[in-house]
Motif scaffolding. Structure first.
Motif, mmCIF file in Angstrom:
data_model
loop_
_atom_site.group_PDB
_atom_site.id
_atom_site.type_symbol
_atom_site.label_atom_id
_atom_site.label_comp_id
_atom_site.label_asym_id
_atom_site.label_seq_id
_atom_site.Cartn_x
_atom_site.Cartn_y
_atom_site.Cartn_z
ATOM 1 N N PHE C 80 0.822 -1.211 0.000
ATOM 2 C CA PHE C 80 0.000 0.000 0.000
ATOM 3 C C PHE C 80 0.852 1.255 0.000
ATOM 4 O O PHE C 80 0.392 2.307 -0.428
ATOM 5 N N SER C 81 2.070 1.138 0.447
ATOM 6 C CA SER C 81 2.935 2.312 0.346
ATOM 7 C C SER C 81 3.340 2.544 -1.108
ATOM 8 O O SER C 81 3.745 3.630 -1.477
ATOM 9 N N LEU C 82 3.211 1.504 -1.916
ATOM 10 C CA LEU C 82 3.489 1.701 -3.347
ATOM 11 C C LEU C 82 2.228 2.070 -4.121
ATOM 12 O O LEU C 82 2.281 2.348 -5.303
ATOM 13 N N TRP C 84 0.484 4.555 -4.190
ATOM 14 C CA TRP C 84 0.461 5.892 -4.759
ATOM 15 C C TRP C 84 0.963 5.855 -6.187
ATOM 16 O O TRP C 84 0.488 6.568 -7.044
ATOM 17 N N LEU C 85 1.948 4.991 -6.442
ATOM 18 C CA LEU C 85 2.484 4.908 -7.792
ATOM 19 C C LEU C 85 1.704 3.930 -8.651
ATOM 20 O O LEU C 85 1.378 4.202 -9.788
ATOM 21 N N LEU C 88 -2.725 4.250 -8.392
ATOM 22 C CA LEU C 88 -3.262 5.449 -9.016
ATOM 23 C C LEU C 88 -3.281 5.267 -10.532
ATOM 24 O O LEU C 88 -4.243 5.603 -11.212
ATOM 25 N N ARG C 92 -6.467 5.125 -12.948
ATOM 26 C CA ARG C 92 -6.641 6.075 -14.037
ATOM 27 C C ARG C 92 -6.862 5.346 -15.352
ATOM 28 O O ARG C 92 -7.747 5.682 -16.143
ATOM 29 N N LYS C 95 -10.417 3.712 -15.306
ATOM 30 C CA LYS C 95 -11.529 4.645 -15.433
ATOM 31 C C LYS C 95 -11.564 5.252 -16.812
ATOM 32 O O LYS C 95 -12.633 5.454 -17.382
ATOM 33 N N ARG C 98 -12.729 2.456 -19.058
ATOM 34 C CA ARG C 98 -13.860 1.695 -18.536
ATOM 35 C C ARG C 98 -13.557 0.218 -18.409
ATOM 36 O O ARG C 98 -14.295 -0.637 -18.920
ATOM 37 N N MET C 264 1.360 -9.390 -1.309
ATOM 38 C CA MET C 264 1.450 -8.090 -1.969
ATOM 39 C C MET C 264 0.730 -8.128 -3.312
ATOM 40 O O MET C 264 -0.004 -7.207 -3.680
ATOM 41 N N PHE C 444 3.915 -0.468 -17.212
ATOM 42 C CA PHE C 444 5.145 0.328 -17.205
ATOM 43 C C PHE C 444 6.090 0.015 -18.367
ATOM 44 O O PHE C 444 7.090 0.677 -18.544
ATOM 45 N N PHE C 547 -1.099 9.037 -17.930
ATOM 46 C CA PHE C 547 -1.156 10.368 -17.320
ATOM 47 C C PHE C 547 -0.916 11.466 -18.344
ATOM 48 O O PHE C 547 -1.329 12.590 -18.167
ATOM 49 N N GLN C 551 -7.380 14.017 -21.341
ATOM 50 C CA GLN C 551 -8.536 13.403 -20.735
ATOM 51 C C GLN C 551 -9.582 12.961 -21.724
ATOM 52 O O GLN C 551 -9.863 13.643 -22.670
#
Lengths: 75, 123, 932
Positions: C80-82, C84-85, C88, C92, C95, C98, C264, C444, C547, C551
């Motif tokens: 969970f500390s990862l 964020w990378l 997320l 993204r 979403k 879909r 993990m 990645f 990213f 959009q």
């Protein structure tokens, strides 16, 4: 590549710290027996370090300095 | 022998004035109010000269002129184009269609008569 | 007393409460007042991670190996500390495109591959079935134990009873029915289930509360706090050992690490975790809190594991009570009926939560990535005849849910007894870990290709099957015993749990090592060997650079072709139902600034939008096939995709600024060019106007000059001729004056400098005035005039003089064109009574030659007169009608002509009625609306 945000970088550091703390050989250092406030040292360490890690994550994630732009309207 | 002349214009008043003018000069005058009528009169009376308005119903002056020049037995017919359009391009177009002269409305009657006479005598 | 019916009733009551919460959640979602839109509910829903494995199994594991249960919770904390990378980005991506399941994610990433989506689904189903079996086993055991209260009797060996006497079967069926009611009530484009999330959150609260209650009871009720339990346990040598060392002997380092890694991966890749963590996420910002709240939940639910485990071992020293059941057995042994029931319900909630989310997630995958592709490829004809496909989709999902639970039951009967709860769970974790390389690689690493993914997945899965799943069957006696000795060919080298002679690792670690090694190598090697196809390259870029892609409609850059919006709508509504479809397309149209769906540009964006919408319902791979069936697509070559990518990424990376600047410059240039073009056009029009005006002026001037010169040069002319010629001169002069006036009128109208004296007028009076003014024209040409002016009051807002001018123009035109003598002109005034709503209509009819249809528009243009050569050139300037029309438009009315050649012409003018109370402006807009 995505430019890792500052929050992201801090969290990555925590990840590696945790990975080291919760694995051997570090974990082996606490297998010596004995108790802290009546709790075996190994258990006290595992739960204590765990709580500390969570606390640190909360501190880091709670700081609002950089958020990647939110996604557009769905649909 | 009387010289014959055909006047073509869709403005009745101009026809009246030119008819009067040319009769006074001793010509045999025929008139037509549009392009097709003009061609009929030419075929009928074989005039030596046509005073031809450009902007007319049915067939315009350019077309009439083109037909005159395209008909071998009408080759000798003199054509003077008379138009209210005075721009260089329109004059050039008229001459290119085979008109012998081009006059811009309003014109001097003296000049017109002189031009008509000059061209008929040169023939 | 805890009789059977009490337990059953309590269970049903709990399930009903769960259902009520779900129903409420769905209802609130429909109202737009979501109850799950906060990070706390989000965190609690992620806590579906804690199943009966945690609830009963952790204690069992702790009893056997002390702190050995902990990596399963430390792993998620670390990962969970990862988040964020990693998370997320996953969010993204999902979403934006879909994505509704892990299979869809993989399929979509690797070029919307149906094959890959199907494979992931199969692996997920096979992999997760043991995990579901685990839940069934836990619920059935706890039920059996509780039923025997107050005796503590371990359940008989399963498989001993007949199927119909086996309560596990009924539990499986009950859960299936419950899940079907829960998750497949309707089909949603985003595959989100707010009600389910709310219910799961409630589950998570209950299991935490129940477990903590047992923990408190054991620690402070039976013993005197943590210290007391541990002190007593120290006294028992076997327990003292457990307390001080990490279990596992020489393998403990690797086991510990492999468990950490497995958990993990599992917390991200298990279908149910993907469902709650990604699909059901409402807001990316919830991650910020969930990052530490979820680890905190894990810490809290594990706080009492060790005290309960040691308490249990101290209380049941004989070893005849299964440690997996301590949570239930301890309160029972101490006659705490209420607490025992709570413990049972806590376990039930842990199981239901897991089963519901997992089977819903799996059923979505089975439907979208297995059933739909099958139907599309093999049963296309049949599918095409079905009107409402959403019903079919729901039926498939419902059947899938039932089938998966029955599979879970089957596994439980086959292999359930040989393993403790945790052992079964680990089999599933290892299966799901096979998704890690292709999922994270896909996020990645752009080079990762479809073939690579297929190779990696197949390699990893085969190894898992051989080294972990088959041995679990063998251990239960369903495979020949010698399988375990020497693998399939009896070769020692192929020993399933010592592959290639690898010893010194526990079976999970062994499997994880070999399967991931095979998986990652195959994935990378095959990916690097070939060049990806165009579709893959496009998708790879969309995922990896999510990213950067702006959009919304990034996906459409890689598509070229054409489509009919109506067909897209029809297709979508077959899956989503007309209502949802209309809603979705309607808002898309509004977003585009278009009033209706039919007017939408049939461009790549629209196709992409429809495909994304469908992807939500049937998965991206099937959506692509469906959309391709109604659109004409021109495939992009790989080079083109690469060009788009190169171009885009370079421009993005180095010169976004420059791009903006140059775009601004371009816009400015374009504007200048357009302005210049407009000026030139105006100039040309002015030139033409001048030329026409000069022609119109020269014609009367010619007559005037000719006659003047004739008169001047012919003093001897007869009086009659002279009179005649002077009359002509006068007429031509009048014509000239009229022309000049009208040109000036026109110029004023066009430049907006006309003065208007607007007042309320009775149209009848105005008409009468105009007729009076025109009467001489009629008598001159002997034309008869008929008037029919209605009795009703016809008031309008207008300028009297201008309106008279228009009417005079129409009247004089009519007189001009009708035959002299037999000409007839009629003027009619029509009001509301005659069908002219909210307006006043005046018609001027004549019996002239009429106007050919093709000329009817032309006559309202400047200097374009009507009339044919039969009647000769008409009198007039060619400006009357254009001026009249402009005047009428200024009044908010209209002027047009209705005519059949040979049957006369009818000029109609229409003015908005000036009603009492209404002002002219309102009338004006009203009329304009009607005109459309």
């Amino acid at each position: 590549m995505m430019k890792a945000s500052l929050t992201g970088q801090r969290l990555v550091v925590l990840f590696f710290l945790g990975l080291v703390a919760f694995n051997f050989p570090v974990l082996g250092l606490f297998e010596k027996g004995g108790t802290v406030f009546g709790v075996p040292v190994l258990y006290a360490y595992a739960y204590g370090a765990w709580a500390a890690l969570i606390f640190a994550m909360a501190r880091v994630a709670g700081r609002r300095d950089d958020v990647p732009p939110a996604s557009g309207p769905r649909g | 022998m009387t010289r014959t002349i055909l006047i073509v214009d869709d403005e009745p008043n101009i026809l009246i004035s030119l008819e009067f003018l040319m009769k006074r000069e001793g010509f045999q005058v025929y008139t037509a109010g549009d392009g097709e009528e003009a061609l009929e009169r030419i075929a009928q009376h074989r005039p030596e000269m046509v005073l031809l308005d450009v902007m007319m119903p049915k067939k315009n002056g350019y077309e009439v002129c083109q037909i005159i020049r395209g008909t071998p037995e009408w080759q000798d017919t003199k054509v003077i184009m008379i138009s209210a359009k005075g721009r260089d391009t329109e004059m050039a177009k008229g001459l290119a269609m085979g008109a012998n002269a081009y006059m811009t409305k309003p014109f001097s009657t003296k000049d017109l008569v002189a031009k008509v006479k000059e061209m008929l005598e040169a023939a | 007393m805890l009789q059977g019916w009490v337990i059953v009733l309590a269970s049903l009551a709990y399930l009903t409460a769960l259902f009520a919460v779900a129903y409420w959640g769905d209802w609130r979602a429909e109202q737009g007042r979501s109850i799950i839109a906060n990070p706390y509910i989000y965190t609690l829903s992620i806590a579906v991670y804690c199943t009966t494995w945690t609830y009963y199994g952790s204690v069992g594991r702790a009893a056997g190996s002390g702190i050995g249960f902990l990596p399963i919770y430390l792993g998620p904390t670390l990962v969970f500390s990862l988040w964020w990378l990693v998370m997320l980005k996953m969010l993204r991506i999902s979403k934006t495109y879909r994505i509704t399941s892990i299979a869809d994610f993989v399929a979509s990433r690797y070029g919307k591959s149906q094959l890959l989506g199907g494979l992931v689904t199969i692996i997920a189903v096979i992999g997760v079935v043991p995990y579901i079996a685990l839940q069934l086993k836990a619920v059935s055991n706890s039920f059996t134990i509780l039923l025997n209260y107050p005796d503590i009797v371990m359940p008989a060996k399963v498989g001993a009873g007949l199927f119909l006497e086996d309560n596990t079967l009924y539990i499986a069926l009950l859960l299936a029915a419950f899940t079907i009611l829960f998750g497949t009530r309707h089909l949603d484009a985003t595959e989100r289930h707010e009600g389910m999330v709310a219910a799961i959150a409630m589950d998570s609260v209950l299991k935490l509360v129940a477990f903590t209650a047992i923990g408190l009871f054991v620690t402070y009720g039976l013993y005197d706090g943590f210290g007391d339990i541990f002190r007593r346990a120290q006294a028992v040598p076997a327990l003292k050992e457990l307390m001080n060392v990490v279990p596992g002997g020489g393998q403990r380092g690797s086991s510990w690490l492999s468990l950490t890694i497995l958990s993990m991966l599992a917390v991200m890749l298990l279908p149910r975790q993907f469902q709650v963590g990604v699909v059901e996420n409402v807001n990316e910002n919830h991650l910020r809190k969930a990052i530490w709240l979820f680890p905190l939940y894990l810490l809290a639910i594990n706080l009492f594991v060790l005290p309960i485990a040691f308490g249990g071992m101290l209380s049941f020293p004989g070893g005849d009570v299964d440690a997996d059941t301590f949570v239930l057995a301890l309160p029972m042994a101490h006659k705490q009926e209420g607490l025992a029931l709570l413990a049972f319900l806590g376990g039930l909630s842990a199981a239901t939560g897991m089963v519901i989310v997992e089977t819903i997630a799996l059923s979505t995958m089975v439907c979208n990535d297995l059933a739909m592709p099958f139907l599309l490829n093999r049963r296309w004809e049949w599918l095409n005849q079905q009107k409402d496909l959403s019903e079919i989709l729901l039926t498939i999902r419902r059947s899938a849910i039932a089938a998966i639970l029955l599979l879970g039951y089957a596994y439980f009967r086959l292999a359930g007894e040989a393993y403790a709860l945790v052992g079964i769970g680990l089999i599933s974790f290892t299966a799901v870990a096979q998704f890690a390389p292709i999922v994270f690689g896909g996020m990645f690493w752009k080079q990762g290709s479809r073939n690579g993914a297929l190779a990696g997945l197949l390699a990893g899965f085969s190894v898992w099957l051989y080294t972990l799943l088959l041995p679990s069957f063998a251990r239960s006696g369903w495979l020949p015993g010698n399988f375990m000795q020497g693998g399939i060919f009896g070769l020692e080298l192929l020993h399933p749990q010592h592959l290639f002679g690898l010893v010194g690792l526990d079976e999970t670690t062994h499997c994880l090592f070999w399967s991931l090694l095979a998986n990652i190598s195959a994935y990378m090697v095959v990916s690097l060997m070939g060049r990806p196809g165009a579709a893959e390259a496009g998708q790879a870029s969309l995922f990896v650079d999510v990213f950067q892609h702006t959009q919304g409609f990034a996906g459409s850059r890689f598509w070229r072709g054409s489509a009919d919006p109506r067909e897209l709508v029809a297709l979508t509504s077959r899956f989503l139902g007309p209502e949802r479809t209309q809603q979705a397309f309607g808002s898309y149209a509004r977003q585009r600034g278009v009033s209706s769906v039919g007017l939408l540009q049939p461009d790549a964006d629209l196709v992409h939008f429809a495909e994304t919408l469908l992807a939500g319902a049937i998965g991206s791979a099937s959506a692509r096939v469906m959309v391709a069936s109604v659109v004409k697509e021109e495939p992009l070559g790989l080079d083109e995709v690469m060009n788009i990518l190169d171009e885009a990424s370079q421009v993005r990376a180095y010169s976004r600024q420059l791009e903006r600047k140059s775009r601004e410059l371009e816009e400015a240039t374009q504007e200048l060019r357009e302005a210049n073009e407009r000026l030139r056009e105006l100039d040309r029009m002015k030139d033409e106007f001048l030329s026409t005006v000069s022609h119109e002026l020269r014609t009367p001037l010619t007559s005037i000059r000719a006659f003047s010169e004739i008169l001047l040069q012919s003093p001897d002319m007869s009086v009659i001729d002279r009179q005649n010629f002077l009359g002509i001169i006068t007429k031509e002069t009048e014509r000239l004056t009229r022309l000049i006036n009208q040109v000036l009128d026109m110029a004023k109208l066009e430049s907006g400098r006309t003065e208007w004296r607007m007042e309320r007028l009775d149209v009848r009076q105005v008409i009468e005035e105009a007729i009076a003014a025109a009467s001489s024209l009629f008598s001159d040409r002997q034309v008869s005039l008929e008037t029919r002016l209605a009795g009703a009051v016809a008031e309008v807002e207008a300028d009297r003089d201008k309106l008279i001018q228009v009417l005079l123009n129409l009247l004089s035109n009519a007189v001009k064109f009708v035959p002299s003598g037999s000409g007839e002109v009629a003027v009619y005034l029509l009001t509301e009574r005659d069908g002219a709503k909210n307006s006043v209509r005046v018609e001027v009819r004549d019996n002239g030659p009429g106007i050919p249809r093709e000329d009817q528009g032309m006559i309202f243009e400047k200097f374009r007169q009507g009339g044919d050569s039969l009647t000769g050139k008409p009198q007039g300037t060619g400006l009357g009608l254009p001026i009249s029309r402009q005047i009428m438009e200024h009044f908010g009315g209209r002027l047009w002509v209705d005519s059949e050649p040979g049957e006369g012409a009818c000029f109609i003018l229409e003015l908005p009625r000036a009603d009492t109370g209404d002002n002219g402006r309102n009338e004006k807009t009203k009329t304009e609306e009607e005109d459309e």
